[in-house]
Each structure stands twice: as C-alpha cells, then as structure tokens.
Design an enzyme around this catalytic site. Sequence first.
Site, PDB file in Angstrom:
ATOM      1  N   GLU A  53       0.755  -1.180  -0.162  1.00 55.72           N
ATOM      2  CA  GLU A  53      -0.031   0.087  -0.096  1.00 55.72           C
ATOM      3  C   GLU A  53       0.874   1.459   0.143  1.00 55.72           C
ATOM      4  O   GLU A  53       0.595   2.248  -0.432  1.00 55.72           O
ATOM      5  CB  GLU A  53      -0.931   0.012   1.358  1.00 55.72           C
ATOM      6  CG  GLU A  53      -1.816  -1.145   1.294  1.00 55.72           C
ATOM      7  CD  GLU A  53      -1.371  -2.356   2.030  1.00 55.72           C
ATOM      8  OE1 GLU A  53      -2.086  -3.003   2.694  1.00 55.72           O
ATOM      9  OE2 GLU A  53       0.003  -2.601   2.038  1.00 55.72           O
ATOM     10  N   GLU A 286      11.681 -33.309  -1.007  1.00 52.41           N
ATOM     11  CA  GLU A 286      12.277 -33.977  -2.436  1.00 52.41           C
ATOM     12  C   GLU A 286      12.688 -35.439  -2.460  1.00 52.41           C
ATOM     13  O   GLU A 286      13.127 -35.880  -3.514  1.00 52.41           O
ATOM     14  CB  GLU A 286      13.330 -32.995  -2.851  1.00 52.41           C
ATOM     15  CG  GLU A 286      13.068 -31.638  -3.062  1.00 52.41           C
ATOM     16  CD  GLU A 286      13.732 -30.959  -4.036  1.00 52.41           C
ATOM     17  OE1 GLU A 286      15.011 -31.601  -4.561  1.00 52.41           O
ATOM     18  OE2 GLU A 286      13.829 -29.555  -4.235  1.00 52.41           O
ATOM     19  N   LEU A 292       9.007 -39.513   1.683  1.00 52.42           N
ATOM     20  CA  LEU A 292       7.745 -39.012   1.211  1.00 52.42           C
ATOM     21  C   LEU A 292       6.480 -39.787   1.530  1.00 52.42           C
ATOM     22  O   LEU A 292       5.414 -38.951   1.950  1.00 52.42           O
ATOM     23  CB  LEU A 292       8.021 -38.964  -0.438  1.00 52.42           C
ATOM     24  CG  LEU A 292       8.973 -37.925  -0.870  1.00 52.42           C
ATOM     25  CD1 LEU A 292       9.509 -38.331  -2.220  1.00 52.42           C
ATOM     26  CD2 LEU A 292       8.454 -36.465  -1.115  1.00 52.42           C
TER      27      LEU A 292
END
Length: 356
Positions: A53, A286, A292
């Site tokens: 802003e 990764e 994972l």
Amino acid sequence: MTGHEVYMRRCFELAQLAKGSATPNPMVGAVLVHNDRIIGEGYHREHGESHAEVNCIESVQAADRCLIPESTMYVNLEPCAHHGKTPPCATRLANERVKEVIVCNIDPFEKVEGRGMQILWEANINTEVGVLEKEGLWLNRRFFCFHEKDRPYIILKWAQTESGFFAPLNRSRFQVSNEHSRQLLHKWRTEEAAIMVGYNTALNDDPQLTSRLWPGRQPLRIVLDEQLQLPKTLRVFDNAAPTWIINAQEEAVKDNTRFVQLPFDDLLPALLQKLRQASILSLVVEGGAQLLQSFITVGLWDEVRVFTANADMPDGIPAPLLANATKAFDTPLGSDVLHVYTNNDSSYPYVAGMSL
C-alpha cells in the site's frame, strides 16, 4: 468479470513478483484507481521493506496526488494494523483519506486479523472484503497455513517413470526427469523457504539442493542424519547455502551448517515445530521415497508435484503411493508431464487459472 475482479487480479500479478523474497511476509500487491484509471501500483518487494500500500501511494505522480481522496485502493490482503519493521498501512490509508478500500482476504496474523479493517471503518472509509477470496487464499497459501495451522506449508515433490518407478533398485544415480523439469525445480527452490531430503538420498545421490539453474535466493537445506553418519565430503556440507542436519546426537553450529537435535521416534511434529519457530513458511520434501511416503501416510502434506517421465527403467523402487488427493492440473514439459495435486482436506484448494 467485474471491475473489482479485474483490479484484484492485477494485485495478484504484482504480488507474485515477490514470490520467494517476501517470506516470511505474505505476497501483497496494491492498485489505486480513480475513475477506472490506475494512478498507482505497488507490491511488497522484500521482507523488512515498505508494504504494497505504501509503495502504491508513493508511486502516484505529483499531478495525481490530489485524486487520492477520490480513489479506490485494491489490495489482496488486509492492510496491516501494527508497528513491525514498517508503520501500519491501514493508518497510512486513513491519513491519505482514500475514498474506498477493496480487500481480498483478511490477514490471519494475530497482530492484524481484522484490526486493519477496523482502522479503516473508524476513518469512515468505505470497505469491501472477499473479492476473489479463494484465489487469494491459494496465492498466499503458505502464509495462511503458517498462521492458521502453526506449521509450514508442505509440498511433496518427486519424479517417476511412466511405469511408476522412483529410482533404480541399487540406488545408483539415475536422472528421471528432463532438463525442462530440472530447471523448473530450481525455480521452485527460489520460491520456497526450505527443502528436505532423507539420509539415503543424501548419501546415494549427493544432491547440492541449491537453485543453481535459476537466479534467486537459496532455500534452507534440511537433511536427516539420525546418527551423524553422512560423510562430510557430501555437497550438502559445502556451505553453499544455510543447512540444517537433523539428528538425534547434538546441537551445534559449524560455519553455515546447523546440527539440530530432535527426537526421531516422533520426528515430523518436532521438525515442523522447529521450522515454525524459525519462521519457515514452506517446506519442499524432495526424497527419498520412504520419507515422502511417511508424510503421505499421516496426511501431513498440502500439495504434491510429480514429474512423470518417459524414461527407461525396467525395474526399480516404487514411487510413493498418493492418497486423499485431488488433481489440480497436468501440464507437459517436453517429454515429461507435471501432475499437481492438493490434499482433499486442504483449506486452500487450487483455483483454476492460478499459478503455482
């Protein structure tokens, strides 16, 4: 598309110019409009610098400054209401006597969270909230996740063959994805706060975990090494980027490497708490396949990015098995295809047409 939506999408475009550099702040763009003419634009370029802003107001030409009290400010996140590294933006807008402020999302940060809007209301400034709200949530999903779920936004990434293999059985180095996918991966690294691999990936692949194929900041490298057995000759110890070695043995700092001691019997919650304390907004996992899968099994993920490659691997380690996922989109990358998924339980689902 309404006029409000047109200008809010411009805010999104401006905000994304700071992807990776604004963190741990959100990505914010601002547009000042008078009678359908943009008289000012700005975005939050980097953590610690002026907010969107303020940059927008400062961009207004001298001849147009008299128009500010008759203009509408569009901003994709509620103007801040507290003194941090910069003064409150809501107060600046009130002092400038802006006619109207159109906002996409309320800021979830506890020092704002509606207080910015309150300042505008008390200054008798017309306000509207919720323009393209879902798109704004996706844009700043890392920021929202961090403040609403008290953890980083978690992205799981891997490459697999069309037959579903992740790596050769003997763990030898094998490049699954093509050069286009690899370059895109390095671009992503500049946009996220941290990337992580497990012990076997670090030992067998000896990855650098840097963004050397794309200009930009280096993410924090995180490597799991419970017993501190990784050879110091590996490239993750090269001091090329800040690095955490997560282990169960010691707390220490050596050059650009920090050894972080955590309990491995309940590792993921402890690790995410440590990252939260360090103001790490996003984490990319990764590899390897077991690490994972551990995130998938407990449902501790927000987004998955999978490269499927036309690579010749007759046998190998199976790729992770995804569950509770919704396909966001697919896109070809030469001979590879990128598949992007979001968690079915996500508070920030993908919105068609938005970028990663």
